[in-house]
Design a protein around this motif. Structure first.
Motif, short mmCIF file in Angstrom:
data_model
loop_
_atom_site.label_atom_id
_atom_site.label_comp_id
_atom_site.label_asym_id
_atom_site.label_seq_id
_atom_site.Cartn_x
_atom_site.Cartn_y
_atom_site.Cartn_z
N GLN A 264 1.02 -8.38 -5.28
CA GLN A 264 0.46 -7.56 -5.76
C GLN A 264 -1.11 -7.36 -4.88
OE1 GLN A 264 -0.13 -6.79 -9.88
NE2 GLN A 264 1.59 -8.26 -10.13
N GLN A 265 -1.89 -8.68 -4.85
CA GLN A 265 -3.05 -8.70 -4.11
C GLN A 265 -2.84 -8.32 -2.64
OE1 GLN A 265 -5.97 -9.26 -5.35
NE2 GLN A 265 -5.41 -9.90 -7.28
N LEU A 266 -1.71 -8.79 -2.25
CA LEU A 266 -1.52 -8.44 -0.67
C LEU A 266 -1.53 -6.76 -0.47
CD1 LEU A 266 -0.79 -9.17 2.25
CD2 LEU A 266 1.57 -9.34 1.64
N ALA A 267 -0.65 -6.16 -1.28
CA ALA A 267 -0.43 -4.74 -1.49
C ALA A 267 -1.85 -4.00 -1.64
CB ALA A 267 0.63 -4.23 -2.29
N ALA A 268 -2.66 -4.46 -2.57
CA ALA A 268 -4.10 -3.98 -2.54
C ALA A 268 -4.96 -4.35 -1.38
CB ALA A 268 -4.61 -4.68 -4.02
N LEU A 269 -4.81 -5.54 -0.87
CA LEU A 269 -5.88 -5.59 0.34
C LEU A 269 -5.25 -5.06 1.83
CD1 LEU A 269 -6.22 -9.50 -0.60
CD2 LEU A 269 -7.89 -7.53 -0.69
N ARG A 270 -3.94 -5.05 1.90
CA ARG A 270 -3.39 -4.97 3.11
C ARG A 270 -2.37 -3.84 2.91
NH1 ARG A 270 -4.76 -7.65 7.38
NH2 ARG A 270 -4.35 -5.73 8.57
N PRO A 271 -2.60 -2.58 2.47
CA PRO A 271 -1.55 -1.56 1.88
C PRO A 271 -0.62 -1.14 3.25
CG PRO A 271 -3.63 -0.56 1.97
CD PRO A 271 -4.07 -2.03 1.98
N GLU A 272 -1.12 -1.19 4.52
CA GLU A 272 -0.74 -0.80 5.67
C GLU A 272 0.40 -1.54 6.11
OE1 GLU A 272 -3.93 -3.61 6.89
OE2 GLU A 272 -3.48 -2.26 5.43
N LEU A 273 0.76 -2.76 5.48
CA LEU A 273 1.71 -3.67 5.66
C LEU A 273 3.03 -3.20 5.25
CD1 LEU A 273 0.18 -7.36 5.45
CD2 LEU A 273 0.53 -6.05 7.45
N PHE A 274 2.88 -2.40 4.15
CA PHE A 274 4.21 -1.99 3.16
C PHE A 274 4.60 -0.70 3.72
CE2 PHE A 274 1.84 -5.06 0.88
CZ PHE A 274 2.79 -5.71 0.10
N GLY A 275 5.94 -0.53 4.21
CA GLY A 275 6.77 0.59 4.92
C GLY A 275 6.82 0.07 6.40
N THR A 276 5.79 -0.82 6.95
CA THR A 276 5.85 -1.23 8.27
C THR A 276 6.37 -2.57 8.66
OG1 THR A 276 3.57 -1.83 8.04
CG2 THR A 276 3.88 0.43 8.78
N TRP A 277 5.81 -3.55 7.79
CA TRP A 277 6.17 -5.07 7.90
C TRP A 277 7.02 -5.41 6.80
CZ3 TRP A 277 3.27 -8.18 11.73
CH2 TRP A 277 3.74 -9.54 11.81
N VAL A 278 6.64 -4.97 5.61
CA VAL A 278 7.54 -5.25 4.47
C VAL A 278 8.33 -3.98 4.04
CG1 VAL A 278 7.34 -5.91 1.79
CG2 VAL A 278 5.49 -6.75 3.62
N SER A 279 9.54 -4.24 3.72
CA SER A 279 10.24 -3.30 3.36
C SER A 279 10.71 -3.39 1.97
CB SER A 279 11.72 -3.44 4.34
OG SER A 279 11.33 -3.40 5.75
N GLY A 280 10.71 -4.08 1.18
CA GLY A 280 11.18 -4.22 -0.17
C GLY A 280 10.38 -5.30 -0.89
N VAL A 281 10.42 -5.13 -2.28
CA VAL A 281 9.37 -6.17 -3.03
C VAL A 281 10.39 -6.35 -4.34
CG1 VAL A 281 7.61 -6.29 -4.43
CG2 VAL A 281 7.43 -5.55 -2.08
N GLY A 282 10.27 -7.49 -4.79
CA GLY A 282 10.65 -7.79 -6.13
C GLY A 282 9.75 -8.64 -6.91
N LEU A 283 9.14 -8.26 -8.09
CA LEU A 283 8.36 -8.78 -8.89
C LEU A 283 9.13 -9.38 -10.23
CD1 LEU A 283 5.64 -6.08 -8.35
CD2 LEU A 283 5.75 -8.34 -7.20
N PHE A 284 9.27 -10.66 -10.39
CA PHE A 284 9.66 -11.43 -11.60
C PHE A 284 8.64 -11.67 -12.79
CE2 PHE A 284 13.16 -12.05 -7.99
CZ PHE A 284 13.39 -10.69 -8.20
N SER A 285 8.78 -11.73 -13.87
CA SER A 285 7.93 -12.25 -14.96
C SER A 285 6.68 -12.19 -14.49
CB SER A 285 8.51 -13.65 -14.89
OG SER A 285 9.84 -13.59 -15.49
N THR A 286 5.77 -11.13 -14.07
CA THR A 286 4.56 -10.96 -13.47
C THR A 286 3.81 -9.90 -14.20
OG1 THR A 286 3.13 -11.22 -11.70
CG2 THR A 286 5.18 -9.64 -11.54
N CYS A 287 2.50 -9.72 -14.02
CA CYS A 287 1.81 -8.64 -14.92
C CYS A 287 0.76 -8.05 -13.83
CB CYS A 287 1.28 -9.23 -16.01
SG CYS A 287 0.01 -10.49 -15.70
N LEU A 288 0.38 -6.92 -14.26
CA LEU A 288 -0.49 -6.17 -13.50
C LEU A 288 -1.93 -6.54 -13.74
CD1 LEU A 288 -0.78 -3.29 -12.02
CD2 LEU A 288 -1.24 -2.22 -14.14
N ASP A 289 -2.28 -6.96 -14.80
CA ASP A 289 -3.83 -7.59 -14.88
C ASP A 289 -3.83 -8.52 -15.99
OD1 ASP A 289 -3.38 -5.65 -17.08
OD2 ASP A 289 -4.87 -4.37 -16.42
#
Length: 331
Positions: free
Chosen positions: A123-148
């Motif tokens: 999540q922190q990577l997505a918040a810090l470097r959103p440009e990587l998602f859809g270009t470098w990163v193609s999919g995400v799985g988040l298991f047993s985690t939380c937003l805040d």
């Protein structure tokens, strides 16, 4: 990245700006259809992903063999702590370094999978470097985690029991950091007698029903190898994690969320808030499972990774909307 013994599947060591040495492992063929990067949780290590990696990198009818990348979070496993103040943003930056050093998007899709603290790093990577998602990163799985805030969902108006628990967690985190002797005592209590199942009730109280005795033993072994004050620093950082309203980038890629129905550390209500914050995310609540979901149900994790690949194929087959039609009509 320095090359080291490939026979041990140790790909190399990434050195961060603050001097942390992050140990990275690679598994499977570099010619695989896709690469999965696995980010583990608090007090665990890359070793916890072994069953998942064995299944993901082995071809089966209808399921291609994938390449897998795992790594020890700083201060965990064989990775060093570094000099930085520990927080979740630092872990997001570490993940970016690992991603850039160990994956090449031109070779195929790159999927990120994170459990608990590892999911917060994603999540922190997505918040810090959103440009990587859809270009470098193609999919995400988040298991047993939380937003805040780890634990109960912040309520409006404030829910007193939830508020008390959040206050208590931060008080405990502050106490652990201020008192090395207290941190050591908690460390010994959690690691317990590894050969005796009496340690299991304490872990269940922390993370919810579910962990079998062998899972508790594995958790305790991983925790025993981490210095008590490092454990306390990460616990304090976990209580301050906050990516609410900052995850729009994850809506660009297939995102699947799993949570145990009896997880009391990152509970289902938190997973629901996480799913609501990510456009198009899919949430699956698993009955009778607590926080150790990925280790109790490794097949489900593997199936979720394969589902992300199916999601990608479906997006590729779907025709892009013809944006020229409205313009033609306007003329």
């Amino acid at each position: 990245m320095s090359a080291v013994a490939q026979g041990r599947r140790l790909a190399g060591t990434v050195v961060t700006e603050d001097g942390a040495e992050i140990v990275v492992y690679t598994h499977g063929s570099p010619d695989a259809e896709a690469t999965v990067v696995l980010s583990h949780g608090w007090t665990m290590s890359a070793l916890g992903w072994r069953p998942h990696i064995d299944a993901l990198t082995r071809p089966r009818p209808g399921f291609p063999a994938l390449r897998a990348v795992s790594y020890d979070q700083r201060g965990h496993g064989r990775s060093t702590r570094g000099r930085a103040v520990l927080d979740m943003e630092v872990l997001g930056r570490d993940l970016e370094v690992v991603l850039r050093q160990a994956t090449v998007p031109e070779d195929g899709p790159v999927l990120l999978v994170g459990h608990s603290m590892g999911g917060m790093a994603v999540q922190q990577l997505a918040a810090l470097r959103p440009e990587l998602f859809g270009t470098w990163v193609s999919g995400v799985g988040l298991f047993s985690t939380c937003l805040d805030e780890v634990g109960p969902v912040p309520a409006e108006p404030p829910d007193r029991p939830a508020h008390r628990r959040t206050h208590a967690e931060r008080w405990v985190a502050d106490g652990l950091l201020r008192s090395p002797s207290w941190a050591k005592a908690v460390h010994r209590l959690l690691t317990g007698p590894l050969s005796h199942p009496s340690a299991a009730p304490l872990w269940r109280a922390l993370f919810g029903p579910g962990p079998r005795t062998e899972t508790v033993r594995a958790d305790a072994r991983s925790l025993r190898d981490i210095p008590p004050l490092t454990v306390a620093e990460f616990y304090a950082a976990l209580t301050l994690h906050d990516c609410a309203g900052r995850l729009g980038a994850l809506g660009r890629v297939p995102t699947r969320i799993l949570v145990g129905a009896q997880d009391c550390y990152t509970p289902p209500a938190q997973a629901a808030r996480l799913a609501d914050d990510i456009p198009g995310a899919t949430l699956h609540t698993v009955p009778h499972q607590g926080h150790d979901l990925p280790y109790e149900r490794p097949v489900l994790v593997v199936e979720t990774v394969q589902a992300l690949l199916r999601d990608l194929r479906e997006r590729t087959r779907s025709p892009e909307p013809d944006l020229a039609l409205p313009m033609a009509a306007a003329q």
